[in-house]
Design an enzyme around this catalytic site. Structure first.
Site, short mmCIF file in Angstrom:
data_model
loop_
_atom_site.label_atom_id
_atom_site.label_comp_id
_atom_site.label_asym_id
_atom_site.label_seq_id
_atom_site.Cartn_x
_atom_site.Cartn_y
_atom_site.Cartn_z
N HIS A 168 16.89 29.95 23.71
CA HIS A 168 15.76 29.27 23.10
C HIS A 168 16.27 28.11 22.26
O HIS A 168 17.19 28.27 21.45
CB HIS A 168 14.97 30.24 22.22
N SER A 169 15.70 26.91 22.45
CA SER A 169 16.01 25.74 21.63
C SER A 169 17.51 25.44 21.67
O SER A 169 18.06 25.20 22.74
CB SER A 169 15.49 26.00 20.21
N TYR A 170 18.20 25.46 20.52
CA TYR A 170 19.66 25.25 20.50
C TYR A 170 20.39 26.25 21.40
O TYR A 170 21.45 25.95 21.95
CB TYR A 170 20.17 25.35 19.06
#
Length: 227
Positions: free
Chosen positions: A69-71
């Site tokens: 998720h994300s980073y």
């Protein structure tokens, strides 16, 4: 049934999956939710990649659905380069989708600018830190905003400045799914990149960027489609 390894995004920890993991486990899946190393001198993207690789090796995991998720998209890409034979699929949740040599700041220069502006207001000795910010714009309820803010922690700047290492020669292409969160403005470019690369792209129309917290039921249903 699949083995899910869920890798959280910036400033979060394994606790960010507290609503997702039980639902997946109830469906018979194995789920691991590591917390990446907290901010410290020398901790960067390569540190986090090595942690996920070590988790896979220590538990002798195979047929892994590696979710970022994300980073976390930066991290799972690097781990996929390191252990392709143990991974069934890479799944990106509103996440960075880097190429070798790219950093998170390369992919989102606006984030670098925001971090630079924030660093200018802090003592020089703290310039290597990225404190949590922006949760107010991520669709959280007041109660969830309080919960996330209380548990969030700074990141080492190197996590976002360090370029993604490249794969070994002959690295196999791993099946890839990109799950776009329709109410999030942050990673539309990454979803388009995924399409161009031939990845399967799914969209959760009303999900905000922190969907593991705000839209976990819809997210679990989408993850079930990747297993």
């Amino acid at each position: 049934m699949a083995t899910f390894v869920l890798v959280h995004g910036s400033w979060l920890g394994g606790w960010a999956w507290e609503r997702v993991a039980p639902v997946l486990r109830a469906s018979g899946h194995t789920v691991l939710c590591p917390s990446l190393a907290p901010a410290a001198p020398g901790v960067g993207l390569s540190t986090h990649i090595a942690e996920v690789v070590a988790l896979i090796d220590t538990h002798d995991l195979t047929n892994v659905v590696l979710v970022g998720h994300s980073y976390g998209g930066m991290v799972i890409t690097g781990a996929g380069y390191e252990r392709p034979h143990r991974i069934r699929q890479l799944v990106y949740l509103d996440a960075y989708l880097p190429s070798p040599g790219q950093s998170a700041f390369d992919l989102q220069p606006v984030l670098r600018d925001a971090c630079d502006a924030a660093a200018a207001l802090r003592p020089v000795r703290e310039a290597w830190l990225i404190p949590p910010f922006g949760f107010e714009a991520m669709g959280l309820t007041p109660a969830d905003l309080k919960w996330v803010t209380a548990r969030a922690r700074p990141l080492s700047r190197a996590t976002h400045e360090e370029p993604l290492p490249g794969p070994a020669p002959g690295h196999p292409h791993l099946p890839t799914t990109y799950i776009r969160f329709g109410a999030s403005p942050f990673f539309a470019d990454a979803a388009n990149t995924a399409l161009r690369r031939g990845a399967r792209v799914l969209t959760i129309e009303d999900a905000a960027h922190l969907a593991p917290i705000t839209d976990h039921e819809s997210l679990c249903a989408a993850l079930g489609r990747t297993s």
